[in-house]
Design an enzyme around this catalytic site. Sequence first.
Site, PDB file in Angstrom:
ATOM      1  N   CYS A 274      39.177  -6.369 -10.183  1.00 62.65           N
ATOM      2  CA  CYS A 274      38.888  -5.141 -11.025  1.00 62.65           C
ATOM      3  C   CYS A 274      38.129  -5.348 -12.274  1.00 62.65           C
ATOM      4  CB  CYS A 274      40.222  -4.715 -11.392  1.00 62.65           C
ATOM      5  SG  CYS A 274      40.908  -4.161  -9.723  1.00 62.65           S
TER       6      CYS A 274
HETATM    7  N1  LIG Z   1      44.239  -4.269  -6.286  1.00 64.74           N
HETATM    8  C1  LIG Z   1      44.375  -3.544  -7.274  1.00 64.74           C
HETATM    9  O1  LIG Z   1      44.943  -4.502  -8.345  1.00 64.74           O
HETATM   10  C2  LIG Z   1      43.640  -2.492  -7.899  1.00 64.74           C
HETATM   11  C3  LIG Z   1      42.832  -1.697  -6.976  1.00 64.74           C
HETATM   12  N2  LIG Z   1      42.329  -0.721  -7.460  1.00 64.74           N
HETATM   13  C4  LIG Z   1      41.195   0.236  -6.650  1.00 64.74           C
HETATM   14  O2  LIG Z   1      42.019   0.492  -5.386  1.00 64.74           O
HETATM   15  C5  LIG Z   1      41.176   0.448  -4.218  1.00 64.74           C
HETATM   16  C6  LIG Z   1      41.833  -0.316  -3.080  1.00 64.74           C
HETATM   17  O3  LIG Z   1      42.022  -1.728  -3.688  1.00 64.74           O
HETATM   18  P1  LIG Z   1      43.011  -2.637  -2.973  1.00 64.74           P
HETATM   19  O4  LIG Z   1      44.342  -2.100  -2.402  1.00 64.74           O
HETATM   20  O5  LIG Z   1      43.060  -3.861  -3.602  1.00 64.74           O
HETATM   21  O6  LIG Z   1      42.230  -3.062  -1.425  1.00 64.74           O
HETATM   22  P2  LIG Z   1      42.692  -3.865  -0.089  1.00 64.74           P
HETATM   23  O7  LIG Z   1      41.441  -4.462   0.358  1.00 64.74           O
HETATM   24  O8  LIG Z   1      43.873  -4.663  -0.705  1.00 64.74           O
HETATM   25  O9  LIG Z   1      43.257  -2.692   0.677  1.00 64.74           O
HETATM   26  C7  LIG Z   1      42.374  -1.564   1.274  1.00 64.74           C
HETATM   27  C8  LIG Z   1      42.929  -1.143   2.714  1.00 64.74           C
HETATM   28  O10 LIG Z   1      42.051  -0.096   2.991  1.00 64.74           O
HETATM   29  C9  LIG Z   1      41.926   0.025   4.398  1.00 64.74           C
HETATM   30  N3  LIG Z   1      40.814   0.902   4.925  1.00 64.74           N
HETATM   31  C10 LIG Z   1      39.505   0.637   4.710  1.00 64.74           C
HETATM   32  N4  LIG Z   1      38.820   1.588   5.075  1.00 64.74           N
HETATM   33  C11 LIG Z   1      39.743   2.541   5.476  1.00 64.74           C
HETATM   34  C12 LIG Z   1      39.507   3.930   6.166  1.00 64.74           C
HETATM   35  N5  LIG Z   1      38.514   4.484   6.461  1.00 64.74           N
HETATM   36  N6  LIG Z   1      40.677   4.394   6.498  1.00 64.74           N
HETATM   37  C13 LIG Z   1      41.935   3.826   6.458  1.00 64.74           C
HETATM   38  N7  LIG Z   1      42.243   2.632   5.855  1.00 64.74           N
HETATM   39  C14 LIG Z   1      40.991   1.971   5.378  1.00 64.74           C
HETATM   40  C15 LIG Z   1      41.820  -1.550   4.679  1.00 64.74           C
HETATM   41  O11 LIG Z   1      41.876  -1.931   5.996  1.00 64.74           O
HETATM   42  C16 LIG Z   1      42.723  -2.197   3.775  1.00 64.74           C
HETATM   43  O12 LIG Z   1      44.030  -2.300   4.364  1.00 64.74           O
HETATM   44  C17 LIG Z   1      39.740  -0.165  -4.750  1.00 64.74           C
HETATM   45  O13 LIG Z   1      39.111   0.887  -5.277  1.00 64.74           O
HETATM   46  C18 LIG Z   1      40.044  -0.949  -5.972  1.00 64.74           C
HETATM   47  O14 LIG Z   1      39.315  -1.086  -7.088  1.00 64.74           O
HETATM   48  C19 LIG Z   1      42.582  -0.004  -8.545  1.00 64.74           C
HETATM   49  C20 LIG Z   1      43.134  -0.675  -9.595  1.00 64.74           C
HETATM   50  C21 LIG Z   1      44.337  -1.798  -9.125  1.00 64.74           C
HETATM   51  O1  LIG Z   2      41.601  -1.929 -12.266  1.00 67.23           O
HETATM   52  C1  LIG Z   2      42.407  -2.616 -11.895  1.00 67.23           C
HETATM   53  O2  LIG Z   2      42.447  -2.790 -10.803  1.00 67.23           O
HETATM   54  C2  LIG Z   2      43.497  -3.255 -12.639  1.00 67.23           C
HETATM   55  O3  LIG Z   2      42.962  -4.420 -13.336  1.00 67.23           O
HETATM   56  C3  LIG Z   2      43.865  -5.087 -14.181  1.00 67.23           C
HETATM   57  O4  LIG Z   2      44.919  -5.680 -13.333  1.00 67.23           O
HETATM   58  P1  LIG Z   2      44.800  -7.273 -12.621  1.00 67.23           P
HETATM   59  O5  LIG Z   2      43.342  -7.594 -12.488  1.00 67.23           O
HETATM   60  O6  LIG Z   2      45.758  -7.169 -11.779  1.00 67.23           O
HETATM   61  O7  LIG Z   2      45.311  -8.293 -13.811  1.00 67.23           O
HETATM   62  P2  LIG Z   2      45.476  -8.947 -15.183  1.00 67.23           P
HETATM   63  O8  LIG Z   2      46.925  -9.019 -15.431  1.00 67.23           O
HETATM   64  O9  LIG Z   2      45.218  -7.409 -16.119  1.00 67.23           O
HETATM   65  O10 LIG Z   2      44.754  -9.809 -15.556  1.00 67.23           O
HETATM   66  C4  LIG Z   2      43.036  -9.688 -15.374  1.00 67.23           C
HETATM   67  C5  LIG Z   2      42.481 -10.807 -15.923  1.00 67.23           C
HETATM   68  O11 LIG Z   2      42.531 -10.962 -17.196  1.00 67.23           O
HETATM   69  C6  LIG Z   2      42.807 -12.203 -17.817  1.00 67.23           C
HETATM   70  N1  LIG Z   2      43.442 -12.101 -19.000  1.00 67.23           N
HETATM   71  C7  LIG Z   2      44.524 -11.319 -19.439  1.00 67.23           C
HETATM   72  C8  LIG Z   2      45.071 -11.286 -20.539  1.00 67.23           C
HETATM   73  C9  LIG Z   2      44.438 -11.951 -21.836  1.00 67.23           C
HETATM   74  O12 LIG Z   2      44.884 -12.017 -22.824  1.00 67.23           O
HETATM   75  N2  LIG Z   2      43.363 -12.789 -21.459  1.00 67.23           N
HETATM   76  C10 LIG Z   2      42.664 -12.777 -20.083  1.00 67.23           C
HETATM   77  O13 LIG Z   2      41.789 -13.432 -19.757  1.00 67.23           O
HETATM   78  C11 LIG Z   2      43.929 -12.701 -16.757  1.00 67.23           C
HETATM   79  O14 LIG Z   2      43.778 -14.037 -16.784  1.00 67.23           O
HETATM   80  C12 LIG Z   2      43.096 -12.226 -15.514  1.00 67.23           C
HETATM   81  O15 LIG Z   2      42.080 -12.998 -15.046  1.00 67.23           O
HETATM   82  C13 LIG Z   2      44.490  -4.304 -15.019  1.00 67.23           C
HETATM   83  O16 LIG Z   2      45.266  -4.952 -16.007  1.00 67.23           O
HETATM   84  C14 LIG Z   2      45.028  -2.988 -14.584  1.00 67.23           C
HETATM   85  O17 LIG Z   2      45.647  -2.052 -15.621  1.00 67.23           O
HETATM   86  C15 LIG Z   2      44.119  -2.128 -13.668  1.00 67.23           C
HETATM   87  O18 LIG Z   2      44.707  -1.129 -12.774  1.00 67.23           O
END
Ligand SMILES: NC(=O)C1=CN([C@@H]2O[C@H](COP(=O)(O)OP(=O)(O)OC[C@H]3O[C@@H](n4cnc5c(N)ncnc54)[C@H](O)[C@@H]3O)[C@@H](O)[C@H]2O)C=CC1
Ligand SMILES: O=C(O)[C@H]1O[C@H](OP(=O)(O)OP(=O)(O)OC[C@H]2O[C@@H](n3ccc(=O)[nH]c3=O)[C@H](O)[C@@H]2O)[C@H](O)[C@@H](O)[C@@H]1O
Length: 443
Positions: A274
């Site tokens: 992200c």
């Molecule tokens: N993983 C994270 O820490 C975070 C992710 N996001 C956002 O959330 C979204 C999803 O991320 P993740 O959960 O990490 O992705 P992921 O790749 O782990 O999971 C996505 C899932 O969606 C399914 N999928 C794809 N197309 C589909 C469809 N048309 N209908 C039903 N299922 C479908 C896939 O098979 C997969 O299981 C992204 O936009 C990401 O940027 C936002 C904040 C945190």
């Molecule tokens: O948009 C997203 O998907 C998510 O992205 C991050 O979550 P995440 O990537 O899971 O992990 P973090 O624990 O925030 O770490 C991100 C990166 O920052 C680095 N980091 C963290 C803290 C710091 O002081 N310095 C630093 O380099 C970590 O090592 C890591 O590589 C945000 O923390 C979430 O709030 C957000 O929802």
Amino acid sequence: MTSASLPRVSVVGLGKLGAPLAAVLASRGFTVIGLDVNKTFVDAMNAGKMPIVEPQLNELIAANKERLSATMDANEAVQKSDASFVIVPTPSDSTGFFSNRFVLQAMETLGKALRTKKGYHVVVITSTVMPGTTGTEIKAALEAASGRKVGPELGLCYNPEFIALGSVVRDMLYPDSILIGESDAKAGDMLQTIYLQMCEKKPPVQRMNFVNAELTKISVNTYVTTKISYANMLADLCDRLPGADVDVVTKALGADTRIGAKYLKGAMGYGGPCFPRDNVAFAALARKIGARADVAEATDRINNHQIERVSGLVAKFAKAGTRIALLGLSYKPQTPVVEESHSVKIAAKLADAGYIVTVHDPLAQDAALTVLGEKVVGASSLDSAVRDCDLLIVGTGWPEYKAIDPAWCKRNGQRLTILDLWRTLPADKFADVADVLYLGSGR
Ligand SMILES: NC(=O)C1=CN([C@@H]2O[C@H](COP(=O)(O)OP(=O)(O)OC[C@H]3O[C@@H](n4cnc5c(N)ncnc54)[C@H](O)[C@@H]3O)[C@@H](O)[C@H]2O)C=CC1
Ligand SMILES: O=C(O)[C@H]1O[C@H](OP(=O)(O)OP(=O)(O)OC[C@H]2O[C@@H](n3ccc(=O)[nH]c3=O)[C@H](O)[C@@H]2O)[C@H](O)[C@@H](O)[C@@H]1O
């Protein structure tokens, strides 16, 4: 509220974010149906054990089985729910923009299913999308497929999560705030009701239009990366100033409440699925619409520079052909994810420069080796990696590495150099056998 009086929820996309959301909602009394195009994930959810490394996830699924199911049939998911959270991938394209192709596919399947459903339904976009797209192409795709207009019979919200991998369940139960971009008050009200029931501690809810919510999501990540790069810029300075120590400076800086202590560790760069891409998307959007994004661009440059910073430091201590062990490959501890991992990039750079690189990670070694191929060798164990190297680098600060036995570092008459990029090892423990060098302190 009782389960029967709560809105029923479907979660579209049972990945790293969707599966925990489904489990957390079920644990808070909601009846939840998951929908995914991947049969493995659907079967795994129904069997009560997802192949996703996330604390508490499988325990929550097992404990709430009676309210949690999964399907590949969009009609079933729509008929059995009042609100659908869409959490499918939004990969970055070559310009840095997020692609909505999976979101649009989901609008198509949900929309078609909505044609035969009676009554109100809210579609909630949780995937991170480019500002300006929920109210345009996503809304248009949903309306075209469903034959309904967004309004009294069909709600649309943009509702990103602010969770970090490794603490997804806790972050969902105790968020700082909830962000809702809404088509209208009726849609926003239903989503607010869901959150106030789902969260353990009632968070403030920020409600706004789509574009403000979309911009807020990528701005939060872009702002936080700015803090990290600022701390890394300071660390680089401290490396070169005798007596300087970045931890001392950032501790004092963070005590100013205008700045705050979180995400201010001067060490390596940020990685993961992200932070890097949200920052790049922010800058790409600004350039496209004629605005400036100098801060975001500089943040990204400083982040990428960390790879050079470490390889430059290695060159001071080791010639090509030196055996280097690199410990920690995931983008942060406690996850198997290696996307945009600085450690993996460092391993590749060192191998390309002619060093003999062995890598180790408690969870991410296989994923990293898939990326790195034959450039590097995977360690058979932690102690063999440490014993058989001339230079040791701790690239990701897994707590396990604190327990490295100094005896493994003994070399015939020579002291081992350890570059500890996150200041993970207790240097005193190794004082007899090794020089532990922390980045960010003037020597
Ligand atoms: N993983 C994270 O820490 C975070 C992710 N996001 C956002 O959330 C979204 C999803 O991320 P993740 O959960 O990490 O992705 P992921 O790749 O782990 O999971 C996505 C899932 O969606 C399914 N999928 C794809 N197309 C589909 C469809 N048309 N209908 C039903 N299922 C479908 C896939 O098979 C997969 O299981 C992204 O936009 C990401 O940027 C936002 C904040 C945190
Ligand atoms: O948009 C997203 O998907 C998510 O992205 C991050 O979550 P995440 O990537 O899971 O992990 P973090 O624990 O925030 O770490 C991100 C990166 O920052 C680095 N980091 C963290 C803290 C710091 O002081 N310095 C630093 O380099 C970590 O090592 C890591 O590589 C945000 O923390 C979430 O709030 C957000 O929802």
